[in-house]
Design a protein around this motif. Sequence first.
Motif, PDB file in Angstrom:
ATOM      1  N   PRO A  74       0.813  -1.231   0.000  1.00 48.58           N
ATOM      2  CA  PRO A  74       0.000   0.000   0.000  1.00 48.58           C
ATOM      3  C   PRO A  74       0.848   1.284   0.000  1.00 48.58           C
ATOM      4  O   PRO A  74       0.451   2.270  -0.638  1.00 48.58           O
ATOM      5  CB  PRO A  74      -0.830  -0.103   1.285  1.00 48.58           C
ATOM      6  N   ASP A  75       1.968   1.281   0.693  1.00 52.71           N
ATOM      7  CA  ASP A  75       2.787   2.501   0.692  1.00 52.71           C
ATOM      8  C   ASP A  75       3.459   2.719  -0.665  1.00 52.71           C
ATOM      9  O   ASP A  75       3.642   3.851  -1.106  1.00 52.71           O
ATOM     10  CB  ASP A  75       3.794   2.528   1.850  1.00 52.71           C
ATOM     11  N   ALA A  78       0.902   4.345  -2.788  1.00 55.63           N
ATOM     12  CA  ALA A  78       0.787   5.773  -2.469  1.00 55.63           C
ATOM     13  C   ALA A  78       1.898   6.555  -3.161  1.00 55.63           C
ATOM     14  O   ALA A  78       1.658   7.596  -3.778  1.00 55.63           O
ATOM     15  CB  ALA A  78       0.844   5.975  -0.955  1.00 55.63           C
ATOM     16  N   ALA A  79       3.116   6.016  -3.093  1.00 49.17           N
ATOM     17  CA  ALA A  79       4.249   6.711  -3.710  1.00 49.17           C
ATOM     18  C   ALA A  79       4.103   6.781  -5.224  1.00 49.17           C
ATOM     19  O   ALA A  79       4.572   7.718  -5.871  1.00 49.17           O
ATOM     20  CB  ALA A  79       5.557   6.019  -3.318  1.00 49.17           C
ATOM     21  N   ALA A 104       4.795  12.202   5.727  1.00 50.36           N
ATOM     22  CA  ALA A 104       4.196  11.435   4.636  1.00 50.36           C
ATOM     23  C   ALA A 104       4.746  11.883   3.282  1.00 50.36           C
ATOM     24  O   ALA A 104       5.153  11.063   2.450  1.00 50.36           O
ATOM     25  CB  ALA A 104       2.678  11.574   4.668  1.00 50.36           C
ATOM     26  N   ALA A 107       8.238  10.676   2.888  1.00 48.44           N
ATOM     27  CA  ALA A 107       8.288   9.222   2.702  1.00 48.44           C
ATOM     28  C   ALA A 107       7.987   8.880   1.246  1.00 48.44           C
ATOM     29  O   ALA A 107       8.669   8.061   0.629  1.00 48.44           O
ATOM     30  CB  ALA A 107       7.291   8.535   3.630  1.00 48.44           C
ATOM     31  N   GLN A 108       6.982   9.553   0.677  1.00 47.24           N
ATOM     32  CA  GLN A 108       6.635   9.307  -0.730  1.00 47.24           C
ATOM     33  C   GLN A 108       7.772   9.722  -1.655  1.00 47.24           C
ATOM     34  O   GLN A 108       8.127   9.021  -2.589  1.00 47.24           O
ATOM     35  CB  GLN A 108       5.374  10.081  -1.114  1.00 47.24           C
ATOM     36  N   PHE A 164       0.341  16.076  -2.042  1.00 50.29           N
ATOM     37  CA  PHE A 164       1.029  14.886  -2.537  1.00 50.29           C
ATOM     38  C   PHE A 164       0.966  14.786  -4.060  1.00 50.29           C
ATOM     39  O   PHE A 164       1.686  14.011  -4.653  1.00 50.29           O
ATOM     40  CB  PHE A 164       0.416  13.622  -1.910  1.00 50.29           C
TER      41      PHE A 164
ATOM     42  N   ILE B 452      -0.260   4.472   6.211  1.00 55.40           N
ATOM     43  CA  ILE B 452       0.408   3.743   5.136  1.00 55.40           C
ATOM     44  C   ILE B 452      -0.117   4.213   3.785  1.00 55.40           C
ATOM     45  O   ILE B 452       0.632   4.349   2.827  1.00 55.40           O
ATOM     46  CB  ILE B 452       0.218   2.219   5.336  1.00 55.40           C
ATOM     47  N   GLN B 453      -1.420   4.490   3.729  1.00 56.93           N
ATOM     48  CA  GLN B 453      -1.996   4.996   2.477  1.00 56.93           C
ATOM     49  C   GLN B 453      -1.357   6.333   2.109  1.00 56.93           C
ATOM     50  O   GLN B 453      -1.289   6.706   0.957  1.00 56.93           O
ATOM     51  CB  GLN B 453      -3.520   5.154   2.633  1.00 56.93           C
ATOM     52  N   ARG B 454      -0.843   7.054   3.097  1.00 58.08           N
ATOM     53  CA  ARG B 454      -0.202   8.343   2.806  1.00 58.08           C
ATOM     54  C   ARG B 454       1.298   8.193   2.571  1.00 58.08           C
ATOM     55  O   ARG B 454       2.032   9.182   2.550  1.00 58.08           O
ATOM     56  CB  ARG B 454      -0.493   9.343   3.938  1.00 58.08           C
ATOM     57  N   GLY B 455       1.750   6.932   2.460  1.00 56.21           N
ATOM     58  CA  GLY B 455       3.128   6.711   2.035  1.00 56.21           C
ATOM     59  C   GLY B 455       4.081   6.205   3.091  1.00 56.21           C
ATOM     60  O   GLY B 455       5.237   5.903   2.797  1.00 56.21           O
ATOM     61  N   LEU B 456       3.635   6.091   4.342  1.00 55.74           N
ATOM     62  CA  LEU B 456       4.537   5.587   5.376  1.00 55.74           C
ATOM     63  C   LEU B 456       4.609   4.064   5.308  1.00 55.74           C
ATOM     64  O   LEU B 456       3.620   3.406   4.982  1.00 55.74           O
ATOM     65  CB  LEU B 456       4.034   5.996   6.764  1.00 55.74           C
TER      66      LEU B 456
END
Lengths: 250, 498
Positions: A74-75, A78-79, A104, A107-108, A164, B452-456
Amino acid sequence: MALLEVKDLKVRVEEREILHGLTLTVNEGEVHAIMGPNGSGKSTLSHVIAGKPGYEVTDGQILFKGEDLLEMSPDERAAKGVFLAFQYPVEIPGVATMNFLRTALNAQRKARGESEYSTPDFLKKVREVSKSLNIPQDMLKRGVNVGFSGGEKKRNEVLQMALFEPSLCILDEMDSGLDIDALRIAADGVNALRSPKRAMVVITHYQRLLNYIVPDVVHVMSKGRVVKSGGKELALELEASGYAQFEDAA
Amino acid sequence: MPAVQETVERVKRIDVDQYRYGFETLIDSEKAPKGLSEEIVKFISQKKNEPDWMLQWRLEAYRRWLTMTEPTWARVDYPKIDFQDLYYYAAPKPKKTVTSLDEIDPEILKTYEKLGIPLREVAMLEGVEPKPGEEDPARRKIAVDAVFDSVSVATTFKAELKKAGVIFMPISEAIREHPELVQKYLGSVVPTSDNFYATLNSAVFSDGSFVYVPPGVRCPMELSTYFRINERNTGQFERTLIIADKGSYVSYLEGCTAPQRDENQLHAAVVELVAHDDAVIKYSTVQNWYPGNSEGKGGIYNFVTKRGDCRGNRSKISWTQVETGSAITWKYPSCILRGDNSSGEFYSIAISNGFQQVDSGTKMIHLGKNTSSRIISKGIAAGKSQNTYRGLVTAHRKATGARNFTACDSLLIGDKCGAHTVPYIEAKNSSATFEHEATTSKISEDVLFYCIQRGLSQEEAVGLVVNGFVKDVLQQLPMEFAVEAQKLISISLEGSVG
Ligand SMILES: Nc1ncnc2c1ncn2[C@@H]1O[C@H](COP(=O)(O)OP(=O)(O)O)[C@@H](O)[C@H]1O
Ligand SMILES: [Mg+2]
């Protein structure tokens, strides 16, 4: 170009099949609306696209920019540019919103091999966007969504979407719990993010939201399938005649 | 797989073995023979060149200890300790009085370097000065006393502290150089007869830190002690004594690490704090002893007695602890609120993972009038660990107007761990107001998925949520250590999420 391709998707939750072969194609720059009665599987679809644990895909596939989305964590999704605006955004006590946004975003960026935002650039960007969304700066100092009103929570989702810069935005029942004014602010925020490179999937139970975010394509979902697709006039038609006519078709 | 279940799966594969301070330093050391006897007590006292009164004090404690039995009331479970199978004294060789850092075994200096502890005050002084008006926390001066096994190996900034009138030295030195202070205060907060481990400590303690802040002095820098157990089968029994005279202020931090070993190591420290009228003592601990491996093998038994005496009116003692290490923790930093209008605080973050067992909390004993205390405890349990908060708040008959506020929050990660809250409250006068709040919650899958959906990553998400959960307590730490503690929290939970 197709950004998202869902092909014959079958999904189970706790041994029960919820999506029974769902097919959907969304091209770059398009805004799609998914409408359907409660329990038809709209949220399930959005969760599976975003990669929420607890769902078992038994058949079919999801391609994002031609890549197999189901293979990604899932991460990673998102990225790569998948953003889900939640129907009920959660509260994270003790984590300042500003800190969350920054963590966040970085991280992306890191996952994409990009450099981290510098503090001034980041602050400038947050200030710009939050201003346009009518989000006061002191709200950003508070814990993520802690004590936020329904409207503030939704605006916070749109704020993240703007920061984002995802290529696919899925908005799950963005209108739930919002009064007209709050809805208008959030919808304006979403409309400002429409771009030829970005696609949106707007999930809603009511036609009302689609007066503010006008879709290019409308799909009707019933019992785990897309049962009809058409132009924006389909939404009005539904408003007038209700979902009952599709129950049998499903 | 649901996120929480995934976490649990990963806990099963837990790798506490990634403990980052688990290296061993190969140095020559001098040990007393194994086991405990009057001879050993005399040996330790002699090694330290102690005066006779000190030896007698130890022997009395030793004789008392022989009549005592180990306490069993805590919610911790471990095989019986064979107290005759331990070494009670180990000192890095060559053992001579060191006057400067250059005389310290370079291996020991390297150890502290690896731990990131600034023993080299020179390097710090020569560091680039922060721009005016811009405080760089990393460059603030911190005086350090480093204790390696049984011996204090270095104390920095001694001269500068001396100028301010602050005495900061190994307790072994203080016994020789300031016998009047040590004799007056040692054992005055934790008597030699207090409890099994404290009595044992009184008999065999080998070193620790001593601090005296004279009346009206605000200690010009943070003081800190780093404890390191290196030797095998060696108990560490350090003794810390801090006295803040009238109207003075001191902030003190203790940090602890140990190498990774298969056998359990015993750590039984005693810390005594005395605050006179209007004095303030802030005592912070970042405890990161080796917690044992993925099967629950090895790790430190941490049986510690910490007590502060608010002896003077309007005095204040504040305990802040971040507990992430140790196989077993048995620890209740307490305050005796003797002076009128005195106040005590206890801020705690206790994280347990793997097979760790934590039984920790505080005691607030209200004796003086209008005394107040505040307890904020955050317990986080992951893996197969057990995490217990045990607290006692009492108000004496004469403690009119006593007030306490207690908030205990527990967070569970996975479903094989446990969190328990055991509060005892006792008010012997009707004007006391005690408030108690307690919550227990599970780390929420929806919150994790949101992050996690926001990238973590999963791991970053858990770290973020937990750091938010403990924020109220982290804020109590001196700034430079808050950053360190935040990292430590993420590291100690790493095992819990893969
Ligand atoms: N975690 C879950 N466990 C069991 N059933 C679920 C779960 N999530 C969704 N469902 C079921 O799946 C169906 C579709 O739900 P959902 O996707 O939330 O629909 P919608 O968003 O269109 O209202 C419903 O019948 C719902 O009860
Ligand atoms: Mg829904």
